[in-house]
Design a protein around this motif. Structure first.
Motif, short mmCIF file in Angstrom:
data_model
loop_
_atom_site.label_atom_id
_atom_site.label_comp_id
_atom_site.label_asym_id
_atom_site.label_seq_id
_atom_site.Cartn_x
_atom_site.Cartn_y
_atom_site.Cartn_z
N ALA A 1 112.06 52.68 -52.13
CA ALA A 1 111.25 51.58 -52.78
C ALA A 1 111.21 52.07 -54.43
O ALA A 1 111.44 51.25 -55.23
CB ALA A 1 110.03 51.70 -52.39
N ALA A 2 111.32 53.74 -54.48
CA ALA A 2 111.39 54.05 -55.95
C ALA A 2 112.45 53.53 -56.78
O ALA A 2 112.67 53.27 -57.79
CB ALA A 2 110.85 55.59 -55.87
N VAL A 3 113.76 53.81 -55.97
CA VAL A 3 114.83 53.46 -56.23
C VAL A 3 115.12 52.01 -56.58
O VAL A 3 115.48 51.56 -57.55
CB VAL A 3 116.20 53.70 -55.20
CG1 VAL A 3 117.36 53.22 -55.78
CG2 VAL A 3 116.23 55.27 -55.19
N GLY A 4 114.40 51.00 -55.65
CA GLY A 4 114.50 49.51 -55.96
C GLY A 4 113.67 49.31 -57.18
O GLY A 4 114.09 48.59 -57.88
N TRP A 5 112.56 49.94 -57.47
CA TRP A 5 111.76 49.46 -58.46
C TRP A 5 112.65 50.14 -59.92
O TRP A 5 112.65 49.35 -60.92
CB TRP A 5 110.58 50.46 -58.56
CG TRP A 5 109.65 50.16 -59.77
CD1 TRP A 5 109.49 49.37 -60.42
CD2 TRP A 5 108.56 51.28 -60.40
NE1 TRP A 5 108.39 49.44 -61.50
CE2 TRP A 5 108.03 50.50 -61.30
CE3 TRP A 5 108.14 52.42 -59.84
CZ2 TRP A 5 107.10 51.28 -62.10
CZ3 TRP A 5 107.20 53.05 -60.77
CH2 TRP A 5 106.63 52.53 -61.80
N ALA A 6 113.33 51.32 -59.97
CA ALA A 6 114.04 51.70 -60.94
C ALA A 6 115.31 50.51 -61.13
O ALA A 6 115.61 50.36 -62.33
CB ALA A 6 114.75 52.92 -60.54
N ILE A 7 115.95 49.87 -60.20
CA ILE A 7 116.98 48.86 -60.38
C ILE A 7 116.35 47.66 -61.10
O ILE A 7 116.96 47.23 -61.74
CB ILE A 7 117.54 48.78 -58.86
CG1 ILE A 7 118.33 50.07 -58.39
CG2 ILE A 7 118.62 47.59 -59.08
CD1 ILE A 7 119.00 49.96 -57.07
N GLY B 1 121.39 52.88 -61.52
CA GLY B 1 120.39 52.83 -60.44
C GLY B 1 120.89 52.27 -58.97
O GLY B 1 120.54 52.69 -58.04
N TRP B 2 121.98 51.29 -59.15
CA TRP B 2 122.76 51.31 -57.97
C TRP B 2 123.36 52.33 -57.30
O TRP B 2 123.29 52.60 -56.10
CB TRP B 2 123.69 50.15 -58.14
CG TRP B 2 122.95 48.74 -58.16
CD1 TRP B 2 122.74 47.92 -59.21
CD2 TRP B 2 122.38 48.11 -56.78
NE1 TRP B 2 122.13 46.89 -58.74
CE2 TRP B 2 121.69 46.90 -57.31
CE3 TRP B 2 122.36 48.42 -55.65
CZ2 TRP B 2 121.26 45.87 -56.45
CZ3 TRP B 2 121.62 47.53 -54.65
CH2 TRP B 2 121.29 46.27 -55.09
N LEU B 3 123.63 53.47 -58.17
CA LEU B 3 124.41 54.59 -57.73
C LEU B 3 123.24 55.19 -57.05
O LEU B 3 123.82 56.07 -55.57
CB LEU B 3 125.01 55.56 -58.94
CG LEU B 3 125.72 56.84 -58.63
CD1 LEU B 3 126.78 56.63 -57.45
CD2 LEU B 3 126.07 57.40 -59.72
N THR C 1 120.59 64.59 -59.34
CA THR C 1 121.30 64.58 -60.59
C THR C 1 121.23 63.33 -61.11
O THR C 1 120.90 63.05 -62.46
CB THR C 1 122.70 65.04 -60.07
OG1 THR C 1 122.59 66.39 -59.41
CG2 THR C 1 123.45 65.22 -61.41
N VAL C 2 121.70 62.22 -60.49
CA VAL C 2 121.62 60.86 -61.01
C VAL C 2 120.32 60.52 -61.43
O VAL C 2 120.34 59.66 -62.30
CB VAL C 2 122.36 60.00 -59.74
CG1 VAL C 2 122.30 58.48 -60.33
CG2 VAL C 2 123.63 60.63 -59.30
N ALA C 3 119.31 60.78 -60.64
CA ALA C 3 117.93 60.51 -60.98
C ALA C 3 117.49 60.91 -62.32
O ALA C 3 117.01 60.13 -63.10
CB ALA C 3 116.91 60.80 -59.84
N VAL C 4 117.88 62.23 -62.58
CA VAL C 4 117.56 63.23 -63.77
C VAL C 4 118.24 62.13 -65.12
O VAL C 4 117.72 62.02 -66.14
CB VAL C 4 117.64 64.53 -63.61
CG1 VAL C 4 117.67 64.94 -65.23
CG2 VAL C 4 116.83 65.14 -62.86
#
Length: 329
Positions: free
Chosen positions: A95-101, A118-120, A157-160
């Motif tokens: 859900a957090a990743v979806g919000w970021a996308i 975001g998709w990565l 890593t990708v999130a940071v």
């Protein structure tokens, strides 16, 4: 009199539909990106909790918890609840990743590079979920456990990087320090990766296998692996100290010097914790704290490396509301 033929407009995908009707403020975008960083750390620490409590096989199979139930059953006890709870946190992370996308796609103008990051994140989450399932199917084989942990750090890593990019523009990056200093930062990144890989060797051969059954271990003595891990940690500390001194010599920006200082503090705390857990028989609570420290160290390493270049905002976005931006951002 002839009527004109009806025209059919282009069908929007859900993200484009949302983007037409919502524009996140810069603060919302940063918070969305930060939420993935936080949840990435949470999933790493709770994954360690599953192993340290012997709950790695609390759910008998994957993606179901048992052959007949998607959820944990009372017969599986506390171990099933812990393992199933960690699986449920994957949905919170998603859900957090979806919000970021969605936030990245809805920013005006559209930031394609940020959306791709975001998709990565999404695909890394899917990869790690599959690795988690393989780990259960292989009865906590230490090599798959190590891969599961490293993939979780890949997501971190990708999130940071996404969090940092959300605070910048899309212009070409330009250096803030001389070239040799940037090379030193890459050396810190490389040795830190080696440090984490060697840490999985300690875990894979050590006492906490993840279940009370006969779980196979990596074929070497865990104390020897711990000594090698400690050597790598000392190398990272030496490089970080050199970076802190060099940044003062080249009169680097204050925020970059602060990040070098933060990395040193995290490394000293993490190193001290590592030695304490080694000499006290690696108790579960300290091992869990050490895993948290590993995530914080990696975040500090990445933030230091990313602070050595800048991407000025060339064209400001169109915020949905006027949010005051903190002076520290």
């Amino acid at each position: 009199m002839h009527k004109p033929p009806p025209t059919i407009g282009a069908v929007l995908n859900p993200l484009a539909f949302i983007a037409q009707r919502w524009t996140p403020s810069p603060r919302t975008l940063r918070r969305a990106a930060l939420s993935v960083v936080v949840m990435s750390v949470v999933i790493i620490v709770t994954g360690g909790t599953v192993r340290l409590t012997g709950s790695g096989l609390g759910c008998d199979t994957w993606p179901k918890c048992t052959d007949d139930s998607l959820f944990a059953t009372p017969e599986q006890g506390i171990h099933g609840a812990i393992e199933f709870g960690n699986r449920m946190l994957t949905y919170v992370l998603s859900a957090a990743v979806g919000w970021a996308i969605i936030a990245a796609r809805s920013t005006k103008p559209w930031r394609r590079g940020l959306t791709r990051l975001g998709w990565l994140q999404f695909w890394v989450v899917m990869l790690n979920a599959v690795l988690g399932g393989i780990t259960v199917w292989m009865d906590l084989n230490p090599w798959t456990v190590a891969g599961h942990f490293l993939a979780a750090n890949g997501l971190l890593t990708v999130a940071v990087i996404t969090w940092q990019r959300a605070r910048e523009g899309d212009t070409t990056p330009r250096p803030r320090v001389p070239g040799p200093v940037r090379k030193l930062s890459w050396a810190i990144v490389g040795v830190s990766v080696l440090l984490m890989v060697l840490g999985t060797g300690v875990t894979g051969s050590g006492k906490h296998a993840g279940d009370s059954s006969e779980v196979p271990r990596m074929p070497w003595d865990w104390t020897a692996a711990a000594h090698l891990h400690a050597i790598a940690a000392w190398v990272v500390c030496a490089l970080a100290l050199a970076m802190w001194l060099v940044l003062r010599v080249v009169d680097a920006p204050d925020d970059t010097r602060a990040r070098a200082r933060d990395l040193l503090i995290v490394l000293l705390a993490q190193g001290g914790l590592g030695y304490i857990q080694y000499f006290t028989g690696v108790p579960e609570l300290l091992v869990g704290a050490h895993m948290l420290g590993s995530s914080l160290m990696w975040i500090a390493v990445l933030r230091l490396a990313l602070s050595l270049r800048e991407r000025p905002v060339s064209t400001p976005g169109i915020p949905a509301q006027t949010d005051p931006v903190p002076a520290s951002v």
